[in-house]
Design a protein around this motif. Structure first.
Motif, PDB file in Angstrom:
ATOM      1  N   SER A 114       0.825  -1.210   0.000  1.00 20.11           N
ATOM      2  CA  SER A 114       0.000   0.000   0.000  1.00 20.11           C
ATOM      3  C   SER A 114       0.856   1.256   0.000  1.00 20.11           C
ATOM      4  O   SER A 114       0.565   2.211  -0.734  1.00 20.11           O
ATOM      5  CB  SER A 114      -0.948  -0.007   1.198  1.00 20.11           C
ATOM      6  N   LEU A 158      -5.288   1.428  -7.442  1.00 21.59           N
ATOM      7  CA  LEU A 158      -6.198   1.953  -6.411  1.00 21.59           C
ATOM      8  C   LEU A 158      -7.104   0.860  -5.867  1.00 21.59           C
ATOM      9  O   LEU A 158      -7.535   0.939  -4.708  1.00 21.59           O
ATOM     10  CB  LEU A 158      -7.032   3.102  -6.980  1.00 21.59           C
ATOM     11  N   ALA A 187      -7.934   0.006  -1.920  1.00 21.07           N
ATOM     12  CA  ALA A 187      -9.278  -0.183  -1.377  1.00 21.07           C
ATOM     13  C   ALA A 187      -9.395  -1.532  -0.677  1.00 21.07           C
ATOM     14  O   ALA A 187     -10.018  -1.643   0.396  1.00 21.07           O
ATOM     15  CB  ALA A 187     -10.306  -0.062  -2.493  1.00 21.07           C
ATOM     16  N   TYR A 191      -6.210   6.216  -0.819  1.00 20.19           N
ATOM     17  CA  TYR A 191      -7.192   5.914  -1.865  1.00 20.19           C
ATOM     18  C   TYR A 191      -8.109   7.112  -2.103  1.00 20.19           C
ATOM     19  O   TYR A 191      -8.368   7.488  -3.253  1.00 20.19           O
ATOM     20  CB  TYR A 191      -8.005   4.687  -1.463  1.00 20.19           C
ATOM     21  N   THR A 215      -8.078   9.184  -5.598  1.00 19.31           N
ATOM     22  CA  THR A 215      -9.323   9.160  -6.364  1.00 19.31           C
ATOM     23  C   THR A 215      -9.826  10.564  -6.638  1.00 19.31           C
ATOM     24  O   THR A 215     -10.290  10.875  -7.751  1.00 19.31           O
ATOM     25  CB  THR A 215     -10.397   8.352  -5.614  1.00 19.31           C
TER      26      THR A 215
END
Length: 247
Positions: free
Chosen positions: A33, A129, A133, A194, A198
């Motif tokens: 991550s 992404l 998530a 994230y 986004t």
């Protein structure tokens, strides 16, 4: 210096194979991550610079000069990709008029080509992404599983030894609860990263849509390559003068 009997090292030494597997899994999730967050943040910074360059595209004096301006930000620049696809669509439609897509109007063909280019750019920006998530939604439960497993074994050990004093309970239970903290430590950065990435990608896609509409208008109404010159009308002969007759 004496080691902490309730620290992470003690948790690792006293934990069984399941606890160690959970800890390794959380560590790998954290590494993945953070790698995605760092690389995508660097890419987002490049996209912001590219979007500023897009504003200067329409202040150039030719399409080739505008493409050269976009080239300065690399071939991965989504604005360059959309502009190149628009140019290719127009050239392909004009040079292959006998093909099946030649029956489609240039406006419709250009619109679909621009939509496809935007979709391709959006997919590249969204890569990775989904992993963030997934990590953000599963890491707390992975840590909770480690906690439940650790407390179970701690209670089994206490029941077997028959000693339930606070010093016997605090150590194993506290070490097991560390797994919950590990899960949150992995999940929180993934969720925040994230959401930030986004939001940035959504802003870039909005600018891509506006840029595509401008390209659509340029190639249909303002581009010399989209205009077909009409054949010159034949020159009209001047009417012959009537000869004057004397007398």
């Amino acid at each position: 210096m004496p080691s902490n009997p309730y620290g992470i090292a003690a948790l690792w030494n006293q934990g069984d194979a399941v606890i160690k597997c959970v800890a390794v899994a959380l560590l790998l999730m954290s590494i993945v991550s953070w790698t995605i967050i760092v690389t995508r943040t660097w890419r987002a910074a490049r996209l912001r610079r590219a979007s500023r360059a897009m504003a200067g595209f329409w202040h150039t004096h030719s399409f080739a000069e505008g493409m050269a301006l976009l080239d300065e930000h690399g071939e991965a620049n989504p604005f360059r990709h959309v502009a190149a696809e628009a140019q290719a669509a127009v050239d392909h439609h004009r040079s292959n008029g006998d093909d099946l897509h030649g029956q489609i109007s240039l406006a419709e063909w250009l619109t679909e080509s621009l939509r496809g280019a935007i979709d391709e750019s959006a997919e590249r920006m969204q890569s990775g992404l989904a992993v963030l998530a997934s990590v953000g939604s599963t890491a707390p439960f992975v840590g909770l599983f480690g906690t439940v497993w650790g407390i179970y074994h701690a209670l089994v050990g206490i029941g077997t030894s028959g000693q339930a004093s606070i010093d016997k309970v605090a150590g194993p239970v506290g070490e097991a609860l560390i797994m919950t903290a590990f899960g949150l430590f992995v999940a929180i950065p993934a969720v925040l990263g994230y959401n930030a990435l986004t939001r940035n990608n959504k802003g870039v896609v909005n600018k891509l849509n506006r840029f595509a509409r401008q390209l659509h208008a340029y190639f249909l109404t303002g581009s010399p390559v989209a205009k077909v010159s009409a054949p010159a009308a034949p020159a009209r002969k001047a009417p012959a003068r009537l000869a004057t007759q004397g007398g």
